[in-house]
Design an enzyme around this catalytic site. Structure first.
Site, PDB file in Angstrom:
ATOM      1  N   ASP A  90       0.822  -1.207   0.000  1.00 39.01           N
ATOM      2  CA  ASP A  90       0.000   0.000   0.000  1.00 39.01           C
ATOM      3  C   ASP A  90       0.861   1.265   0.000  1.00 39.01           C
ATOM      4  O   ASP A  90       0.384   2.350   0.309  1.00 39.01           O
ATOM      5  CB  ASP A  90      -0.902   0.023   1.243  1.00 39.01           C
ATOM      6  CG  ASP A  90      -2.033  -0.983   1.173  1.00 39.01           C
ATOM      7  OD1 ASP A  90      -2.176  -1.644   0.129  1.00 39.01           O
ATOM      8  OD2 ASP A  90      -2.776  -1.110   2.165  1.00 39.01           O
ATOM      9  N   ASP A 145       5.024  -9.424   8.897  1.00 35.15           N
ATOM     10  CA  ASP A 145       5.169  -7.981   8.746  1.00 35.15           C
ATOM     11  C   ASP A 145       6.544  -7.659   8.168  1.00 35.15           C
ATOM     12  O   ASP A 145       7.440  -8.500   8.123  1.00 35.15           O
ATOM     13  CB  ASP A 145       4.999  -7.282  10.097  1.00 35.15           C
ATOM     14  CG  ASP A 145       3.531  -7.171  10.500  1.00 35.15           C
ATOM     15  OD1 ASP A 145       2.653  -7.420   9.645  1.00 35.15           O
ATOM     16  OD2 ASP A 145       3.255  -6.832  11.672  1.00 35.15           O
ATOM     17  N   ASP A 147       9.129  -6.050   9.142  1.00 32.71           N
ATOM     18  CA  ASP A 147      10.352  -6.051   9.940  1.00 32.71           C
ATOM     19  C   ASP A 147      10.786  -7.442  10.368  1.00 32.71           C
ATOM     20  O   ASP A 147      11.713  -7.580  11.166  1.00 32.71           O
ATOM     21  CB  ASP A 147      10.172  -5.168  11.181  1.00 32.71           C
ATOM     22  CG  ASP A 147       8.888  -5.479  11.939  1.00 32.71           C
ATOM     23  OD1 ASP A 147       7.935  -5.961  11.317  1.00 32.71           O
ATOM     24  OD2 ASP A 147       8.838  -5.221  13.157  1.00 32.71           O
ATOM     25  N   ASP A 238      -5.779  -8.353  14.321  1.00 35.08           N
ATOM     26  CA  ASP A 238      -5.297  -9.689  14.664  1.00 35.08           C
ATOM     27  C   ASP A 238      -5.935 -10.201  15.959  1.00 35.08           C
ATOM     28  O   ASP A 238      -6.392 -11.349  16.036  1.00 35.08           O
ATOM     29  CB  ASP A 238      -3.770  -9.688  14.789  1.00 35.08           C
ATOM     30  CG  ASP A 238      -3.239  -8.489  15.574  1.00 35.08           C
ATOM     31  OD1 ASP A 238      -4.047  -7.738  16.155  1.00 35.08           O
ATOM     32  OD2 ASP A 238      -2.013  -8.298  15.617  1.00 35.08           O
TER      33      ASP A 238
END
Length: 505
Positions: A90, A145, A147, A238
């Site tokens: 995005d 994710d 990271d 989540d």
């Protein structure tokens, strides 16, 4: 003593009492952990064949880490014909070009990897995951994710648990790529170790609900749809989906021995932004789901643990109130010759603060720390938790008032070990006026410290100092953030070797 002063002390002790209850809950978590420590999860049966898996990588403006992420996922040991990778981007900056080029490079190497870019961030991360499911071909959906650096054996160690048709999700433990970066990242790693090693293990093995942490986990695809899919009316999609799925009867598995290393926020403002989102999202989820859970036919133990889990961040609101009341309580009682009553506070503070020590010492012991290393960060942990109270209390109030806000990503810098990375200004944590309030509280406690020492109220000094140090550190760190150099140039691609991943784990 006037009626106002009596009411004031009544409120003060009421706040202390509730905080002591939340603090004492950590003792229960430690107890449940050690009671069920050796109930190791094992796959029930064998899958008839290796299933097709889709790995979703939701990213937004992650130019410093997207290549590291994609490269680590492409190293996962699994048959290529059964593995699909979706980069759900995005982004609105240079990340788009970096990600496209990286995806194309790995596609030419034979990986089934696709790049999906959205022009708008409708639903934020939840919207991106939901959009990716429309074209995903996997029977199972793993999420990482930006990271994270998953280990090559992630799928081989998680997929077998789905041989049990009741299992809907498998979560692994987070590791820390930059634990040694600073005292702040050391503290964050200890906080997260406590959450994963003690809380997750205790809840899961005691038969209570625990949550998918948004990353480093894998879902049975039909579990997601059966629970109502990804929804974006909270900031913790989540946590929301996890509870909806478990209420439906799906079982979750937590594997603390499987570790996926990730990057910790390296500056205070980024850390506060992350904690604000988690605190606000958990209260939003509590408002949304807790009434339904408490009215359900679930066992009392499950309901009780869900209540403490989902409302735990309410303690920050009470902590701010306690911070305002504690020095005044000391002064009022001293002026009325009730110095001896100051010791009435001690059991409440021990219930709250000693539980922190027991909880995190246990976590560090299980993590492998020995001797003094288990204890040396405890004063800082307690101070940091106090200092974060104002920012997190603001998040709680926003959630209680139904105030919606955008999903604020946690800036990633590609930091590893003690390495300082050059980053763009737009990738730094945003600054607010909250540090001024935090420094105001620090000044307030400085006055209280002077009063306590001047009047020899020595029993209050250690607690006052913890509050003073916490508010001063968080406030000053937020205002004087500048350890990372600012650059307007794009970085070179970053890579993490398998050896670095192993050390981080």
């Amino acid at each position: 003593m006037t009626t106002v002063e009596i009411i004031f002390l009544g409120v003060y002790f009421s706040v202390l009492c509730v905080l002591a209850v939340y603090g004492s809950h950590r003792y229960r978590m430690a107890y449940l952990y050690y009671r069920h420590k050796f109930r190791l999860p094992t796959p029930k049966g064998v899958l008839p064949a290796m299933p097709r898996v889709t790995i979703q990588l939701p990213i937004f403006n992650e130019m410093y880490v997207v290549e590291r992420l994609v490269e680590s996922v492409c190293r996962i040991d699994y048959p290529r014909e059964l593995l699909e990778i979706q980069v759900l981007d995005d982004s609105t900056d240079e990340t788009c070009g970096i990600a496209r080029a990286c995806v194309e490079r790995h596609r030419q190497k034979g990986h089934d990897i696709v790049y999906i870019h959205r022009e708008n961030r409708s639903g934020f991360k939840a919207g991106a995951l939901e959009n990716g499911l429309k074209t995903a071909t996997g029977e199972y959906i793993a999420v990482f994710d930006a990271d994270f650096v998953p280990s090559p054996d992630f799928l081989l160690r998680t997929v077998p648990f789905f041989a049990d048709s009741k299992v809907g999700m498998v979560q692994v433990r987070w590791g820390h790529l930059n634990r040694e970066f600073s005292i702040l990242t050391q503290a964050q790693s200890i906080f997260l170790d406590g959450h994963f090693i003690i809380e997750h293990t205790a809840r899961n093995r005691a038969g209570c609900f625990f949550n998918f942490n948004g990353t480093a986990g894998i879902w049975r695809r039909i579990t997601i749809s059966d629970a109502g899919g990804w929804q974006h009316d909270t900031l913790t999609e989540d946590l929301d989906l996890s509870y909806r799925a478990q209420v439906k009867g799906w079982q979750f598995i937590f594997l603390p021995e499987v570790i996926s290393p990730a990057e910790l926020p390296v500056d205070m403002n980024a850390f506060k932004s992350q904690q604000h989102r988690w605190a606000k999202g958990s209260i939003q989820t509590a408002r949304k789901l807790l009434p339904m859970i408490l009215k359900s036919d679930l066992p009392f133990a499950v309901k009780r643990e869900a209540f403490f889990h989902l409302t735990n961040n309410m303690a920050y609101l009470l902590m701010v109130l306690l911070s305002a009341l504690m020095p005044l309580s000391m002064v009022v009682r001293f002026q009325h010759g009730l110095y001896g009553t100051l010791f009435l506070d001690l059991p409440f503070f021990i219930s709250a603060t000693a539980s922190v020590c027991v909880f995190y010492v246990a976590a560090q012991r299980e993590q492998g720390a020995k001797g003094w290393d288990r204890f040396k960060y405890l004063p800082f942990l307690m101070s940091l938790g106090i200092g974060m109270a104002i920012s997190n209390a603001k998040a709680v109030i926003e959630a209680l008032l139904g105030q919606q806000s955008a999903f604020a990503r946690t800036p990633k810098t590609g930091a590893e070990g003690k390495k300082i990375t050059t980053i763009k200004k737009s990738y730094r944590g945003s600054k607010t006026l909250l540090p001024l309030i935090e420094l105001g509280f620090a000044t307030y406690f400085l006055g209280a410290l002077w009063f306590a020492i001047d009047n020899s109220i020595w029993g209050s000094v250690p607690f006052i100092f913890l509050f003073l140090a916490g508010f001063a550190y968080v406030g000053l760190s937020s205002l004087l953030e500048g350890r990372l150099k600012v650059s307007e140039s794009a970085p070179a691609p970053m890579q993490v070797s398998e050896e670095q991943t192993r050390r981080a784990a």
